[in-house]
Design a protein around this motif. Sequence first.
Motif, short mmCIF file in Angstrom:
data_model
loop_
_atom_site.label_atom_id
_atom_site.label_comp_id
_atom_site.label_asym_id
_atom_site.label_seq_id
_atom_site.Cartn_x
_atom_site.Cartn_y
_atom_site.Cartn_z
N LEU A 145 -53.14 -51.21 11.96
CA LEU A 145 -52.27 -52.28 12.43
C LEU A 145 -52.80 -53.64 11.96
CD1 LEU A 145 -49.92 -53.32 14.27
CD2 LEU A 145 -51.66 -53.53 16.06
N LEU A 146 -54.10 -53.88 12.17
CA LEU A 146 -54.67 -55.17 11.80
C LEU A 146 -54.63 -55.39 10.29
CD1 LEU A 146 -57.71 -55.33 14.26
CD2 LEU A 146 -55.50 -56.49 14.45
N ALA A 147 -54.89 -54.34 9.52
CA ALA A 147 -54.83 -54.47 8.07
C ALA A 147 -53.42 -54.81 7.61
CB ALA A 147 -55.31 -53.18 7.41
N GLU A 148 -52.42 -54.23 8.25
CA GLU A 148 -51.03 -54.51 7.89
C GLU A 148 -50.66 -55.94 8.24
OE1 GLU A 148 -46.49 -52.99 9.02
OE2 GLU A 148 -48.25 -51.90 9.77
N ILE A 149 -51.06 -56.41 9.42
CA ILE A 149 -50.68 -57.75 9.87
C ILE A 149 -51.43 -58.83 9.09
CG2 ILE A 149 -50.81 -59.35 11.82
CD1 ILE A 149 -50.14 -57.03 13.66
N PHE A 150 -52.71 -58.60 8.82
CA PHE A 150 -53.54 -59.64 8.21
C PHE A 150 -53.69 -59.49 6.70
CE2 PHE A 150 -55.71 -59.76 12.56
CZ PHE A 150 -54.91 -60.81 12.99
N GLU A 151 -52.94 -58.59 6.11
CA GLU A 151 -53.05 -58.37 4.67
C GLU A 151 -52.92 -59.69 3.91
OE1 GLU A 151 -50.98 -55.72 1.09
OE2 GLU A 151 -50.04 -55.85 3.08
N GLY A 152 -53.93 -59.98 3.08
CA GLY A 152 -53.90 -61.20 2.30
C GLY A 152 -54.38 -62.43 3.03
N SER A 153 -54.62 -62.32 4.34
CA SER A 153 -55.07 -63.47 5.13
C SER A 153 -56.53 -63.33 5.56
CB SER A 153 -54.19 -63.64 6.37
OG SER A 153 -52.84 -63.88 6.01
#
Length: 315
Positions: A76-84
């Motif tokens: 979940l965190l990787a999906e939400i914060f991808e690129g950030s």
Amino acid sequence: MSETPQPHQDKPDRVTPDHPEPDQHGSDQHGSEAPGSVAPASVDPRTGEDLSWKSTPVAIVLLDRPAPGHREVSELLAEIFEGSYEVDPGTDDDPATGVYIEDATVVVTPLDGPVADGEASRYTENLAIWNGGEGVVDTHRSQIVVAAFRLGPVGDDGEPGEPEYLDPRLDTLRCELAVTTVTAALTALPGAIAVSVGGAATTLPAGPYRDLVTGNPLPVPALVGVRAGMQSETTSCVYTSGLGRFGRLDLERLDVAGPPGAAFGQMCDLVAYSLGSGTVFQPGQALEVGGPQPLLTSVETSPFTGQQVLRLTPG
């Protein structure tokens, strides 16, 4: 100070009508059980410095299901914060997930059990944002602890001392905001019902918490407890909890002419101005807030928490 900026804080549609009146709280009723009360912070015995700013910033996501595994959290965190932000997934041996936000390290740890001693439920008291639905907090079955860790100088042993390498107000705000960023993302997990912030003595519904964090650069009610309500038939009152974490005294207003919603909004604006500008209000200061009179500050003992606060009264 100049007129306080007006950050767009989400305000409740109504406030709790049975908010405790100040004269209903005797000194024997104060302490950690009182709504909005935060346990006394540690104090440097040598300097008398309030060291609550050195406590680890923590928020807890409450879920009404068994704790998710580290893979669900990491994905979940990787999906939400991808690129950030960089996400360091947990493993079977070490289920904690790391998120690196600037130079803050945020550690996310699922725990399969409720928050102990009913603390999370107690911190919902007199928060109008629940609108009577706070009983859902008692249904939580698991928690996800979100904590941010500061990076100190080489050789720092964590013992109380002079904070030469950082400004406690700015550093704590940076870490607390990192916690809110990750916590808000975690409220997207199935079963997330609330977020509890022990340092602010506040538990908020998951959805409104997420909206506060994503909609405001300084989401005051997610960082600091702000409670407002009717004091009499014609006046309201408002007070904060948790500002000690930012190197400040908590704020309080009594006998405010007008509805508590307005008092709540003005208090949020004052806190946002203080945190965002780095301003620390001092006793004896006159605060120009855009009304007909400035607010004068004085150090008093709060009738709500029994702790020293900076009380604001019309000058």
